[in-house]
Design a protein around this motif. Structure first.
Motif, short mmCIF file in Angstrom:
data_model
loop_
_atom_site.label_atom_id
_atom_site.label_comp_id
_atom_site.label_asym_id
_atom_site.label_seq_id
_atom_site.Cartn_x
_atom_site.Cartn_y
_atom_site.Cartn_z
N THR A 75 0.85 -1.20 0.00
CA THR A 75 0.00 0.00 0.00
C THR A 75 0.88 1.24 0.00
O THR A 75 1.76 1.39 0.85
CB THR A 75 -0.92 0.03 1.24
OG1 THR A 75 -1.69 -1.17 1.28
CG2 THR A 75 -1.83 1.23 1.23
N VAL A 76 0.66 2.11 -0.97
CA VAL A 76 1.45 3.33 -1.10
C VAL A 76 0.90 4.40 -0.15
O VAL A 76 -0.31 4.60 -0.06
CB VAL A 76 1.44 3.83 -2.55
CG1 VAL A 76 2.13 5.19 -2.68
CG2 VAL A 76 2.11 2.81 -3.47
N ILE A 77 1.80 5.07 0.55
CA ILE A 77 1.44 6.15 1.47
C ILE A 77 1.41 7.46 0.69
O ILE A 77 2.39 7.81 0.03
CB ILE A 77 2.48 6.25 2.62
CG1 ILE A 77 2.51 4.98 3.43
CG2 ILE A 77 2.18 7.46 3.50
CD1 ILE A 77 3.63 4.92 4.43
N ASN A 78 0.30 8.17 0.78
CA ASN A 78 0.14 9.45 0.07
C ASN A 78 0.05 10.61 1.05
O ASN A 78 -0.40 10.44 2.19
CB ASN A 78 -1.12 9.43 -0.79
CG ASN A 78 -1.06 8.40 -1.88
OD1 ASN A 78 -0.04 8.26 -2.55
ND2 ASN A 78 -2.13 7.66 -2.06
N SER A 79 0.43 11.77 0.60
CA SER A 79 0.25 12.98 1.38
C SER A 79 -1.23 13.14 1.70
O SER A 79 -2.08 12.94 0.84
CB SER A 79 0.75 14.17 0.56
OG SER A 79 0.53 15.37 1.24
N GLY A 80 -1.55 13.44 2.93
CA GLY A 80 -2.93 13.58 3.37
C GLY A 80 -3.53 12.32 3.95
O GLY A 80 -4.58 12.38 4.59
N ASP A 81 -2.88 11.17 3.74
CA ASP A 81 -3.34 9.94 4.38
C ASP A 81 -3.16 10.06 5.89
O ASP A 81 -2.33 10.84 6.37
CB ASP A 81 -2.54 8.72 3.90
CG ASP A 81 -2.87 8.29 2.49
OD1 ASP A 81 -3.86 8.78 1.92
OD2 ASP A 81 -2.13 7.44 1.96
N THR A 82 -3.91 9.27 6.62
CA THR A 82 -3.76 9.22 8.07
C THR A 82 -3.52 7.78 8.48
O THR A 82 -4.27 6.88 8.07
CB THR A 82 -5.03 9.74 8.79
OG1 THR A 82 -5.26 11.09 8.37
CG2 THR A 82 -4.86 9.70 10.30
#
Length: 101
Positions: A75-82
């Motif tokens: 799973t790729v971590i994106n800006s704005g994810d929590t």
């Protein structure tokens, strides 16, 4: 009430974690826009195992269905994810310092 009888250890664990004298917290860490971990898969995010937290879920979006429970390593971590994690205050602060930039 019935679930407490069926799962007493789980209920006791959660109750003890929610008390003020517990060192463990369920907390959230927001992925910042400038952290170098954004755009990378969880498996390459070395700060997670080094922090000592337990990753429970990733929230992408604002709806109730936007949670990915026990997200897979790719799973790729994106800006704005929590990230929803379990850890002690020091672990949480360390993780925020690395991911919330």
């Amino acid at each position: 009430m019935a679930s407490e009888l069926i799962r007493p250890d789980t209920t006791t664990f959660l109750d003890s974690m929610m008390r003020d004298n517990s060192v463990l917290r369920v907390d959230e860490v927001k992925i910042g826009s400038t952290t170098h971990y954004r755009g990378k898969p969880i498996e390459s995010c070395d700060v997670l195992p080094s922090s000592g937290v337990v990753l429970v879920s990733l929230r992408r979006g604002i709806n109730e269905r936007d949670f990915i429970f026990n997200p897979p390593p790719n799973t790729v971590i994106n800006s704005g994810d929590t990230l929803i994690v379990i850890g002690n205050p020091e672990q949480l602060e360390f993780l925020r310092g690395k991911l919330s930039k």
